[in-house]
Enzyme design. Structure first.
Site, PDB file in Angstrom:
ATOM      1  N   GLU A  14     -44.703 -34.824  80.524  1.00 48.88           N
ATOM      2  CA  GLU A  14     -46.121 -34.840  80.145  1.00 48.88           C
ATOM      3  C   GLU A  14     -46.729 -36.195  80.469  1.00 48.88           C
ATOM      4  O   GLU A  14     -46.227 -37.236  80.025  1.00 48.88           O
ATOM      5  CB  GLU A  14     -46.278 -34.573  78.649  1.00 48.88           C
ATOM      6  CG  GLU A  14     -45.907 -33.161  78.230  1.00 48.88           C
ATOM      7  CD  GLU A  14     -46.192 -32.894  76.756  1.00 48.88           C
ATOM      8  OE1 GLU A  14     -46.349 -31.717  76.396  1.00 48.88           O
ATOM      9  OE2 GLU A  14     -46.257 -33.855  75.962  1.00 48.88           O
ATOM     10  N   CYS A  15     -47.799 -36.205  81.235  1.00 51.43           N
ATOM     11  CA  CYS A  15     -48.613 -37.385  81.537  1.00 51.43           C
ATOM     12  C   CYS A  15     -47.749 -38.507  82.130  1.00 51.43           C
ATOM     13  O   CYS A  15     -47.439 -38.478  83.318  1.00 51.43           O
ATOM     14  CB  CYS A  15     -49.375 -37.845  80.300  1.00 51.43           C
ATOM     15  SG  CYS A  15     -50.825 -38.860  80.696  1.00 51.43           S
ATOM     16  N   GLY A  16     -47.327 -39.480  81.328  1.00 55.50           N
ATOM     17  CA  GLY A  16     -46.455 -40.519  81.852  1.00 55.50           C
ATOM     18  C   GLY A  16     -45.188 -39.941  82.437  1.00 55.50           C
ATOM     19  O   GLY A  16     -44.640 -40.461  83.414  1.00 55.50           O
ATOM     20  N   LEU A  55     -44.982 -37.027  83.985  1.00 57.48           N
ATOM     21  CA  LEU A  55     -45.376 -36.555  85.312  1.00 57.48           C
ATOM     22  C   LEU A  55     -45.372 -37.709  86.306  1.00 57.48           C
ATOM     23  O   LEU A  55     -44.860 -37.580  87.430  1.00 57.48           O
ATOM     24  CB  LEU A  55     -46.764 -35.924  85.247  1.00 57.48           C
ATOM     25  CG  LEU A  55     -47.496 -35.707  86.580  1.00 57.48           C
ATOM     26  CD1 LEU A  55     -46.757 -34.679  87.439  1.00 57.48           C
ATOM     27  CD2 LEU A  55     -48.941 -35.268  86.343  1.00 57.48           C
ATOM     28  N   SER A 107     -46.947 -32.122  83.857  1.00 58.06           N
ATOM     29  CA  SER A 107     -48.387 -31.953  83.738  1.00 58.06           C
ATOM     30  C   SER A 107     -49.001 -33.180  83.083  1.00 58.06           C
ATOM     31  O   SER A 107     -48.313 -33.948  82.409  1.00 58.06           O
ATOM     32  CB  SER A 107     -48.692 -30.718  82.877  1.00 58.06           C
ATOM     33  OG  SER A 107     -50.049 -30.654  82.521  1.00 58.06           O
TER      34      SER A 107
END
Length: 458
Positions: free
Chosen positions: A329-331, A333, A430
């Site tokens: 998630e985020c970082g 990704l 994501s």
């Protein structure tokens, strides 16, 4: 369930809610009380201050992402064994997912918890106007109890007494804090810096605790928290898988990765997963695990160290080649991508499982709640799963056309839907920080995928 509880809300963002929260937690602990701490909304950073102050986990309570039952269940479970619970609000008291309703606001959480509100305001340069402010907030919503004011950024003891006289005790001013820049918490592009000991020395927490004890009526605040009614009984999360872990999930956790909703982690554990922390910065190899979970954080700040740890990057690739489930998630990704381009224009090679590049920008690229529909079956479950989450990022993703997108994403505040959720093999990543209380099947799907991998290789 009966537990003394109090919501620390603000008239707006940046009025000092976290400072008051931290100081009050320390003042209560100095009296021998065990304090359970919570944060309204999707924020990951303020909770790191709560954890340091309380020496206990902090749990997010988000009405829009979680819903009422999950909020109450999380609150009841996490409050067990505590003497008092403090809940820090998000933004201003009435600010949330809607400009016309309670949804996603601190006010909504206060109502669900039937908790009185201690309202923090920036009183710098203010005198009689505090009475108008207090009256407006107190009468705006009859379903809320604004039980007291904390006046931040005071000029002097005399200023505090003037404000007390101005309100006439309706609601009472229960104290305040002087403006002290030398004790202010540092911030960076996502908000406050994480409260690690290198960034925030212990004596800063001690100082704020001492100042709350000196400048605020802690006895009256405790009495206020003790006035709360019994909460209705709500089922808590139960262990679904039998005794003993069904799988071991590696949880990336260090300076670069530490943005996780505690509720998500507890759901994995309730399903029989054992969480094994490891550091993509400091550890040379992966632990013996059946799945990997890379949360958000600051990989861009530590891009050079992450890139330099070749043995860890190779281990992650080898795990993927063995069809191990990897969720980011985020970082996460950003780390699983080909590389991170920092603001100085340097591209730092990363793991390379998602063939795109994360490029840092000097302006915010996305902020707000999102709703996701899965277009295809993934490790999280079948196609058609719906869940809610949040985005807050300063990077953009440069994506080759051939990468599969499995998410259909809609912003809560409108705008064109977009495709996301990048999948390569058994890796799914994501920018969306998902809250699994919005659909518990996601946690179950991830644990099942990890358990299936464990059965294949053991």
């Amino acid at each position: 369930m009966t537990i003394p509880r109090l919501v620390i809300a603000g008239t707006a963002s940046n009025v000092g809610k976290t400072t008051v929260m931290v100081g009050l937690v320390r003042a209560l602990r100095a009296r021998g009380l065990r304090v359970a701490v919570f944060k309204c909304g999707p924020d990951y950073l303020d909770p790191t201050y709560h954890v340091r102050a309380a020496d206990a986990p902090c749990h997010n309570l988000d009405g829009w992402m979680m819903g009422r039952e999950a909020v109450l269940s999380t609150f009841m479970r996490a409050s067990q064994g505590a003497d008092i619970a403090l809940i820090e609000g998000v933004m201003g008291l009435f600010d949330g997912a809607s400009p016309t309703g309670d949804e996603g606001s601190t006010a909504e959480i206060a109502k669900w918890l039937q908790a009185p509100v201690l309202l923090v305001c920036d009183a710098g340069g203010m005198a009689r106007s505090i009475a108008a402010l207090a009256k407006g907030f107190s009468t705006f919503d009859a379903g809320l109890q604004i039980a007291g004011l904390i006046c931040n950024k005071l000029g002097s003891r005399g200023h505090l007494e003037l404000l007390r006289k101005a309100t006439g005790g309706e609601p009472p001013v229960m104290g305040g804090l002087l403006k002290e820049p030398t004790l202010a918490f540092a911030d960076r592009h996502l908000g406050l810096r994480s409260a690690d000991r290198a960034t925030v020395p212990e004596d800063v927490f001690v100082s704020w605790g001492d100042r709350v004890s000196e400048w605020c009526d802690v006895d009256a605040i405790i009495a206020l928290a003790q006035s709360t009614p019994v909460l209705p009984e709500i089922p808590t999360m139960e262990r679904i898988v039998g005794e003993g872990a069904s799988c071991r999930i590696g949880l990336a956790f260090d300076e670069a990765f530490h943005f996780y909703y505690d509720d998500n982690l507890r759901r994995l554990e309730s399903l029989g997963a054992e969480l094994v922390r490891f550091s993509p910065i400091h550890d040379t190899h992966l632990p013996d695990v059946d799945g990997l979970y890379f949360g958000g954080g600051y990989p861009e700040v530590h891009a050079e160290e992450l890139s330099r740890n070749l043995s860890m990057r190779r281990d992650v690739v080898s795990f993927a080649e063995a069809h191990g489930p990897i969720y980011g998630e985020c970082g996460g990704l950003m780390y699983l991508s080909n590389g991170i381009k920092t603001l100085d224009g340097v591209l730092h090679p990363m793991v390379g499982l998602i063939p795109g590049e994360a490029e840092m920008k000097d302006r915010l690229q996305a902020l707000g709640y999102v709703e996701v529909d899965t277009k295809d079956a993934t490790m999280l479950g079948p196609a058609g799963l719906k869940f809610r989450g949040h985005q807050f990022r300063y990077s953009d993703f440069r994506l080759p056309a051939e990468v599969e997108c499995t998410y259909h994403v809609r912003r809560r505040r409108g705008g064109e839907p977009f495709q996301e959720g990048y999948r390569q093999g058994n890796t799914l990543a994501s920018y969306v920080h998902a809250h699994w209380a919005s659909n518990p099947r996601l946690a179950q799907g991830f644990v099942q995928a990890c358990s299936a991998h464990a059965r294949r290789v053991r």
